[in-house]
Design an enzyme around this catalytic site. Sequence first.
Site, PDB file in Angstrom:
ATOM      1  N   ILE A 202      51.937  80.988  -9.557  1.00  0.00           N
ATOM      2  CA  ILE A 202      51.940  81.961 -10.799  1.00  0.00           C
ATOM      3  C   ILE A 202      50.767  82.493 -11.173  1.00  0.00           C
ATOM      4  CG2 ILE A 202      54.310  80.862 -11.308  1.00  0.00           C
ATOM      5  CD1 ILE A 202      52.610  79.134 -13.268  1.00  0.00           C
ATOM      6  N   LYS A 203      49.814  82.568 -10.103  1.00  0.00           N
ATOM      7  CA  LYS A 203      48.594  83.059 -10.635  1.00  0.00           C
ATOM      8  C   LYS A 203      48.686  84.630 -10.659  1.00  0.00           C
ATOM      9  CE  LYS A 203      46.371  79.388 -12.078  1.00  0.00           C
ATOM     10  NZ  LYS A 203      46.048  78.277 -11.276  1.00  0.00           N
ATOM     11  N   ASN A 204      47.664  85.315 -10.863  1.00  0.00           N
ATOM     12  CA  ASN A 204      47.494  86.945 -10.782  1.00  0.00           C
ATOM     13  C   ASN A 204      47.681  87.306  -9.601  1.00  0.00           C
ATOM     14  OD1 ASN A 204      46.989  86.760 -13.533  1.00  0.00           O
ATOM     15  ND2 ASN A 204      45.298  88.200 -13.480  1.00  0.00           N
TER      16      ASN A 204
END
Length: 407
Positions: A202-204
Amino acid sequence: MTSLQPALSMTQPQPNVIAPQRAEFLPFALPDIGEEEIDEVVRTLRSGWITTGPRTKEFEQRFAEYVGASHAIAVSSCTAALHIGLAAAGVGPGDEVITSPLTFCSTANVVVHLGARPIFADICDDFNIDPAQIKQRITERTKAIIPVHHSGQPCRMDEIHELAWRYGLKVIEDAAHAAGATYRGRKVGVLSDVTAFSFYAIKNMTTAEGGMITTEDDELADVMRLLSLHGISKDAWKRYAASGSWYYEVLYPGYKCNMTDIQASLGIHQLARLEGFIKTRRRYARLYDEAFAEMPEIRTPRVNSDVGHAWHLYVIQLDLERLTIDRAGFIEALRAENIGTSVHFIPVHLHPFYRQRFGCKLGDYPNAERIYAGIVSLPLYPKMSEDDVLDVVAAVRRVVSLYRREG
Ligand SMILES: *Cc1c(COP(=O)(O)O)cnc(C)c1O
């Protein structure tokens, strides 16, 4: 030992009288995986070369080009990137490494893995480490600083580099939130000795699990590449290619944290979409900013003028004096409205291990603790629709009006 569990008894919101406006639960975060990513993963699986190989090389080259770095080394996580960066910088037993208490535990855990001691320095209102606090904690044992770019907003790097230069310290950036961020016109990834990125789900941008190390230093790059694959001499991953050889030499007792070509297949296409992702994140952040501007119960994130924010997180601060519930109650009330949220982060020094091993205690870092008590991370990701954003706004408004302290 004090438990980290918030006391819920006084803070549980009353069940809402009216049904939630939103019928379906909005998760706090979701990855955005496109058909190109899926096709590339399938092609890689069919190719017969599934671990570190040509796609990892290509991903490294593209990432280096994107941030403008001389070297990019793909690894299995940001945690591994930080670990290897610190090891290559020579951090070991007896050393001290200064970092923020308002970070994910792995930033400090890797310091402990190397036998060194994490030293926390308190933060500012922008959630980032305060250079003045760093300065106060430098000793003759200090070896490195790990600035954490909270939410995707770069730290005050000029002041941090000035300290590092003056005291001969290495700077290893925790850029887990900051892929695509800029500081004074330059991309995060070229500013310090080492920069560590995360491609967690769920990081960029994501490779499911994964990370990247960038550096301008040829020597550090060589050492980090060795450390990422058993300490085996150059291009060990080619051992099973036609051009490869059975012969290798171990130059360090390295680690095992290379990236696979399956992960890199995701990464190549996620990187191509990163600027678009950030644009959407920024647009949604502005919608939140505007919606909450007139609500005294909520403080919106402070953005410094000399940064390009990557908007990994949108973190509001509750003015708890104006509410009849605390942060845990606020989160429960939003859940009842079908809105998922999170908290970034429980200050590392308050976790039982850090209290026991290093004698950390409540009161050590007053800004981090005060900020922690009121922060809530709202959903912010490109897979959300604008209607989802408006649902979050409506839910926050409703919760605030239900639990506003009168008079
Ligand atoms: C996610 C995160 C990490 C760890 O990243 P992984 O890729 O999961 O190892 C480190 N630091 C911060 C601030 C993070 O948010």
